[in-house]
Design a protein around this motif. Structure first.
Motif, PDB file in Angstrom:
ATOM      1  N   PRO A 151      42.352  33.861  50.189  1.00 28.31           N
ATOM      2  CA  PRO A 151      42.219  32.755  51.148  1.00 28.31           C
ATOM      3  C   PRO A 151      42.219  31.385  50.479  1.00 28.31           C
ATOM      4  CG  PRO A 151      40.135  33.925  50.897  1.00 28.31           C
ATOM      5  CD  PRO A 151      41.163  34.740  50.179  1.00 28.31           C
ATOM      6  N   GLU A 152      41.667  31.305  49.265  1.00 31.00           N
ATOM      7  CA  GLU A 152      41.656  30.015  48.568  1.00 31.00           C
ATOM      8  C   GLU A 152      43.075  29.561  48.243  1.00 31.00           C
ATOM      9  OE1 GLU A 152      38.899  29.439  45.300  1.00 31.00           O
ATOM     10  OE2 GLU A 152      37.683  31.106  46.011  1.00 31.00           O
ATOM     11  N   LEU A 153      43.901  30.499  47.798  1.00 32.47           N
ATOM     12  CA  LEU A 153      45.288  30.158  47.469  1.00 32.47           C
ATOM     13  C   LEU A 153      46.058  29.776  48.720  1.00 32.47           C
ATOM     14  CD1 LEU A 153      47.644  29.967  45.509  1.00 32.47           C
ATOM     15  CD2 LEU A 153      48.034  32.421  45.847  1.00 32.47           C
ATOM     16  N   VAL A 154      45.871  30.552  49.788  1.00 31.96           N
ATOM     17  CA  VAL A 154      46.584  30.263  51.038  1.00 31.96           C
ATOM     18  C   VAL A 154      46.214  28.880  51.552  1.00 31.96           C
ATOM     19  CG1 VAL A 154      46.945  30.971  53.423  1.00 31.96           C
ATOM     20  CG2 VAL A 154      46.751  32.700  51.633  1.00 31.96           C
ATOM     21  N   GLU A 155      44.942  28.551  51.519  1.00 25.61           N
ATOM     22  CA  GLU A 155      44.483  27.244  51.989  1.00 25.61           C
ATOM     23  C   GLU A 155      45.034  26.125  51.111  1.00 25.61           C
ATOM     24  OE1 GLU A 155      42.908  24.305  54.194  1.00 25.61           O
ATOM     25  OE2 GLU A 155      43.084  26.427  54.694  1.00 25.61           O
ATOM     26  N   LEU A 156      45.094  26.389  49.801  1.00 25.54           N
ATOM     27  CA  LEU A 156      45.632  25.390  48.873  1.00 25.54           C
ATOM     28  C   LEU A 156      47.099  25.114  49.174  1.00 25.54           C
ATOM     29  CD1 LEU A 156      45.356  23.633  46.317  1.00 25.54           C
ATOM     30  CD2 LEU A 156      45.947  25.666  44.973  1.00 25.54           C
ATOM     31  N   ASP A 207      38.783  43.662  45.685  1.00 22.50           N
ATOM     32  CA  ASP A 207      38.811  42.415  44.938  1.00 22.50           C
ATOM     33  C   ASP A 207      38.843  41.252  45.916  1.00 22.50           C
ATOM     34  OD1 ASP A 207      39.088  40.299  43.237  1.00 22.50           O
ATOM     35  OD2 ASP A 207      41.198  40.698  42.752  1.00 22.50           O
ATOM     36  N   THR A 208      37.671  40.660  46.184  1.00 19.73           N
ATOM     37  CA  THR A 208      37.582  39.509  47.077  1.00 19.73           C
ATOM     38  C   THR A 208      37.283  38.236  46.291  1.00 19.73           C
ATOM     39  OG1 THR A 208      35.222  39.986  47.464  1.00 19.73           O
ATOM     40  CG2 THR A 208      36.821  40.914  49.018  1.00 19.73           C
ATOM     41  N   SER A 209      37.628  38.221  45.005  1.00 14.50           N
ATOM     42  CA  SER A 209      37.353  37.068  44.151  1.00 14.50           C
ATOM     43  C   SER A 209      38.318  35.930  44.474  1.00 14.50           C
ATOM     44  CB  SER A 209      37.487  37.459  42.684  1.00 14.50           C
ATOM     45  OG  SER A 209      38.712  38.095  42.449  1.00 14.50           O
ATOM     46  N   GLY A 210      38.035  34.766  43.940  1.00 12.43           N
ATOM     47  CA  GLY A 210      38.824  33.577  44.243  1.00 12.43           C
ATOM     48  C   GLY A 210      39.899  33.309  43.208  1.00 12.43           C
ATOM     49  N   LEU A 211      40.126  32.017  42.941  1.00 13.91           N
ATOM     50  CA  LEU A 211      41.212  31.613  42.072  1.00 13.91           C
ATOM     51  C   LEU A 211      40.882  31.701  40.586  1.00 13.91           C
ATOM     52  CD1 LEU A 211      42.560  28.493  44.024  1.00 13.91           C
ATOM     53  CD2 LEU A 211      43.580  30.764  43.868  1.00 13.91           C
ATOM     54  N   HIS A 212      39.595  31.744  40.228  1.00 13.78           N
ATOM     55  CA  HIS A 212      39.166  31.897  38.828  1.00 13.78           C
ATOM     56  C   HIS A 212      39.754  30.818  37.918  1.00 13.78           C
ATOM     57  CE1 HIS A 212      37.463  35.692  40.042  1.00 13.78           C
ATOM     58  NE2 HIS A 212      38.636  36.130  40.432  1.00 13.78           N
ATOM     59  N   THR A 216      41.441  30.986  34.072  1.00 15.04           N
ATOM     60  CA  THR A 216      42.772  30.433  33.790  1.00 15.04           C
ATOM     61  C   THR A 216      42.700  29.398  32.680  1.00 15.04           C
ATOM     62  OG1 THR A 216      43.469  30.792  36.080  1.00 15.04           O
ATOM     63  CG2 THR A 216      44.750  29.220  34.781  1.00 15.04           C
ATOM     64  N   ALA A 217      41.646  28.584  32.687  1.00  9.24           N
ATOM     65  CA  ALA A 217      41.481  27.563  31.652  1.00  9.24           C
ATOM     66  C   ALA A 217      41.288  28.211  30.285  1.00  9.24           C
ATOM     67  CB  ALA A 217      40.289  26.672  31.985  1.00  9.24           C
ATOM     68  N   LEU A 218      40.546  29.330  30.249  1.00  8.87           N
ATOM     69  CA  LEU A 218      40.337  30.027  28.977  1.00  8.87           C
ATOM     70  C   LEU A 218      41.651  30.604  28.458  1.00  8.87           C
ATOM     71  CD1 LEU A 218      38.398  31.181  26.825  1.00  8.87           C
ATOM     72  CD2 LEU A 218      38.157  33.221  28.288  1.00  8.87           C
ATOM     73  N   VAL A 219      42.422  31.217  29.343  1.00  5.99           N
ATOM     74  CA  VAL A 219      43.724  31.767  28.951  1.00  5.99           C
ATOM     75  C   VAL A 219      44.614  30.659  28.403  1.00  5.99           C
ATOM     76  CG1 VAL A 219      45.839  32.833  29.818  1.00  5.99           C
ATOM     77  CG2 VAL A 219      43.613  33.689  30.575  1.00  5.99           C
ATOM     78  N   ARG A 220      44.657  29.544  29.109  1.00  3.10           N
ATOM     79  CA  ARG A 220      45.491  28.425  28.674  1.00  3.10           C
ATOM     80  C   ARG A 220      45.040  27.920  27.296  1.00  3.10           C
ATOM     81  NH1 ARG A 220      45.152  25.450  32.984  1.00  3.10           N
ATOM     82  NH2 ARG A 220      43.238  24.435  32.360  1.00  3.10           N
ATOM     83  N   THR A 252      34.922  39.490  34.608  1.00  2.00           N
ATOM     84  CA  THR A 252      35.156  38.712  35.831  1.00  2.00           C
ATOM     85  C   THR A 252      35.465  39.607  37.024  1.00  2.00           C
ATOM     86  OG1 THR A 252      35.994  36.834  34.536  1.00  2.00           O
ATOM     87  CG2 THR A 252      36.593  36.915  36.871  1.00  2.00           C
ATOM     88  N   PHE A 253      36.269  40.648  36.795  1.00  2.00           N
ATOM     89  CA  PHE A 253      36.705  41.496  37.904  1.00  2.00           C
ATOM     90  C   PHE A 253      35.921  42.805  38.023  1.00  2.00           C
ATOM     91  CE2 PHE A 253      40.290  38.702  37.182  1.00  2.00           C
ATOM     92  CZ  PHE A 253      40.701  38.394  38.465  1.00  2.00           C
ATOM     93  N   GLY A 254      34.930  42.971  37.148  1.00  2.00           N
ATOM     94  CA  GLY A 254      34.101  44.167  37.233  1.00  2.00           C
ATOM     95  C   GLY A 254      34.845  45.447  36.933  1.00  2.00           C
ATOM     96  N   LYS A 255      35.733  45.414  35.927  1.00  2.00           N
ATOM     97  CA  LYS A 255      36.518  46.586  35.559  1.00  2.00           C
ATOM     98  C   LYS A 255      36.174  47.010  34.136  1.00  2.00           C
ATOM     99  CE  LYS A 255      40.594  45.401  38.405  1.00  2.00           C
ATOM    100  NZ  LYS A 255      40.673  46.654  39.192  1.00  2.00           N
ATOM    101  N   PRO A 256      36.380  48.293  33.796  1.00  2.00           N
ATOM    102  CA  PRO A 256      36.173  48.735  32.418  1.00  2.00           C
ATOM    103  C   PRO A 256      37.204  48.087  31.489  1.00  2.00           C
ATOM    104  CG  PRO A 256      36.282  50.603  33.931  1.00  2.00           C
ATOM    105  CD  PRO A 256      36.741  49.405  34.690  1.00  2.00           C
ATOM    106  N   ASP A 257      36.770  47.753  30.292  1.00  2.00           N
ATOM    107  CA  ASP A 257      37.688  47.177  29.302  1.00  2.00           C
ATOM    108  C   ASP A 257      38.382  48.324  28.574  1.00  2.00           C
ATOM    109  OD1 ASP A 257      39.057  45.704  27.487  1.00  2.00           O
ATOM    110  OD2 ASP A 257      37.310  44.820  26.492  1.00  2.00           O
ATOM    111  N   ASP A 258      39.456  48.820  29.171  1.00  2.00           N
ATOM    112  CA  ASP A 258      40.155  49.985  28.631  1.00  2.00           C
ATOM    113  C   ASP A 258      41.665  49.787  28.781  1.00  2.00           C
ATOM    114  OD1 ASP A 258      40.622  50.270  31.335  1.00  2.00           O
ATOM    115  OD2 ASP A 258      39.333  52.012  31.600  1.00  2.00           O
ATOM    116  N   PRO A 259      42.480  50.735  28.362  1.00  2.00           N
ATOM    117  CA  PRO A 259      43.937  50.587  28.495  1.00  2.00           C
ATOM    118  C   PRO A 259      44.401  50.348  29.930  1.00  2.00           C
ATOM    119  CG  PRO A 259      43.429  52.341  26.952  1.00  2.00           C
ATOM    120  CD  PRO A 259      42.120  51.920  27.552  1.00  2.00           C
ATOM    121  N   ALA A 260      43.697  50.933  30.887  1.00  2.00           N
ATOM    122  CA  ALA A 260      44.080  50.732  32.284  1.00  2.00           C
ATOM    123  C   ALA A 260      43.938  49.264  32.689  1.00  2.00           C
ATOM    124  CB  ALA A 260      43.223  51.613  33.196  1.00  2.00           C
TER     125      ALA A 260
END
Length: 328
Positions: A151-156, A207-212, A216-220, A252-260
């Motif tokens: 929804p944040e992206l759509v509104e943006l 996954d109901t998270s936002g734009l994060h 993104t800033a860390l990746v950049r 951030t996304f609550g997932k295991p840090d694995d190959p998947a």
């Protein structure tokens, strides 16, 4: 005899004002600059007031004021202030029209466009503010309308509409033409729709998270630094960068840090990899005179390559382990 009593012939007026005799005679015949009298030989003569009147007419005509309006000014039915204001507004419209035409013709020349393409570009350039916003709304509705995407992206996207000013430069008009064409491109619409469907599927999975923006800033920051340092995304030197970013995505996304997670992350980047999305935002910024957005294309391309090679390594290790078990 003082100057007020001086009489001027049409020839005198022509030399004094630079106007052709024929033009002065026309103004006299139309009653715009009436003659003061005639000589015994029948030649027209004019007094100082007529000279001043002719000077005013000449100036107004050079400024593009039409004769009916000049008549009203001379008859004191309209003031110079009122006439100047209305004609300044009219000139603003003409200037904007000329800018639009120049931008369209420049784009046609640069692209080698066809007659049909030129006609379309002309119609796009002349759109009203309401029509421009409606075009963007239609684009957003076609991509996100019936989907539960971010929804944040759509509104943006929905809020970021083109606002082409009255004094738009040729560059702004050209950017608007390209932006409008992009939103009407069926292939681009399909690509954006695919991104929206992916987001909707992610939200359906919880996954109901936002734009994060922080992520993104860390990746950049990390990858831009790696690029600046000349780090090859497929080299071992990239391992700690990928490990750090993967760990942050997992948190951030609550997932295991694995190959998947790396496979999921690569897929996420692959869906969003259309460079036209970045072009969309750059064109919108150009139309609205916003600061030019930073390009993230090289960053995400580096990230994808790094993930792809590491996914390949994991697949190779898995095949080797399976083979060793079979041989054992």
């Amino acid at each position: 005899m003082n100057e007020d009593d001086t009489r001027y012939t049409i020839g005198d007026l022509s030399r004094r004002t630079g106007l052709p005799v024929k033009t002065i005679r026309f103004y006299a015949d139309e009653g715009i600059v009436p003659e003061t009298g005639r000589t015994p030989s029948g030649y027209r003569v004019y007094d100082v007031e007529a000279v001043a009147r002719l000077d005013l007419v000449r100036t107004l005509r050079e400024l593009g004021v039409d004769l009916p309006t000049i008549r009203r000014v001379l008859a004191r039915e309209a003031t110079l202030t009122e006439v100047a204001a209305s004609h300044a507004q009219a000139l603003d419209v003409q200037i904007r029209t000329l800018r639009l035409r120049r931008a369209v013709l420049g784009t046609v020349a640069a692209r080698g466009a066809t007659h049909q393409e030129m006609d379309l570009m002309h119609k796009i350039a002349r759109m009203s503010d309401t029509e421009r916003k409606r075009m963007i709304e239609d684009f957003v509705d076609s991509a996100f309308g019936d989907l539960d995407a971010n929804p944040e992206l759509v509104e943006l996207v929905r809020a970021a509409t083109p606002d082409l000013p009255e004094d738009a430069t040729a560059e702004q008009v050209e950017a608007w033409i390209e932006l409008a064409e992009l939103t009407q491109d069926p292939d681009f619409r399909t690509s954006v729709r695919r991104m929206a469907e992916y987001q909707a599927a992610e939200r359906a999975d919880g996954d109901t998270s936002g734009l994060h923006q922080d992520l993104t800033a860390l990746v950049r920051e990390r990858i831009a630094g790696a690029i600046a340092d000349g780090v090859d995304p497929e080299s071992p030197a990239a391992d700690p960068i990928i490990a750090e970013l993967a760990a942050q995505y997992a948190t951030t996304f609550g997932k295991p840090d694995d190959p998947a997670l790396r496979a999921w992350l690569w897929r996420r980047l692959e869906v969003a990899a259309d460079p036209r999305v970045e072009r969309y935002w750059r064109l919108l910024a150009a139309v609205n005179r916003w600061p030019e957005p930073e390009s993230l294309g090289p960053v995400f391309e580096w990230f994808q390559r790094a993930l792809r090679v590491r996914m390949g390594r994991l697949e190779g290790l898995e095949r080797l382990e399976r083979l060793e078990r079979l041989e054992g």
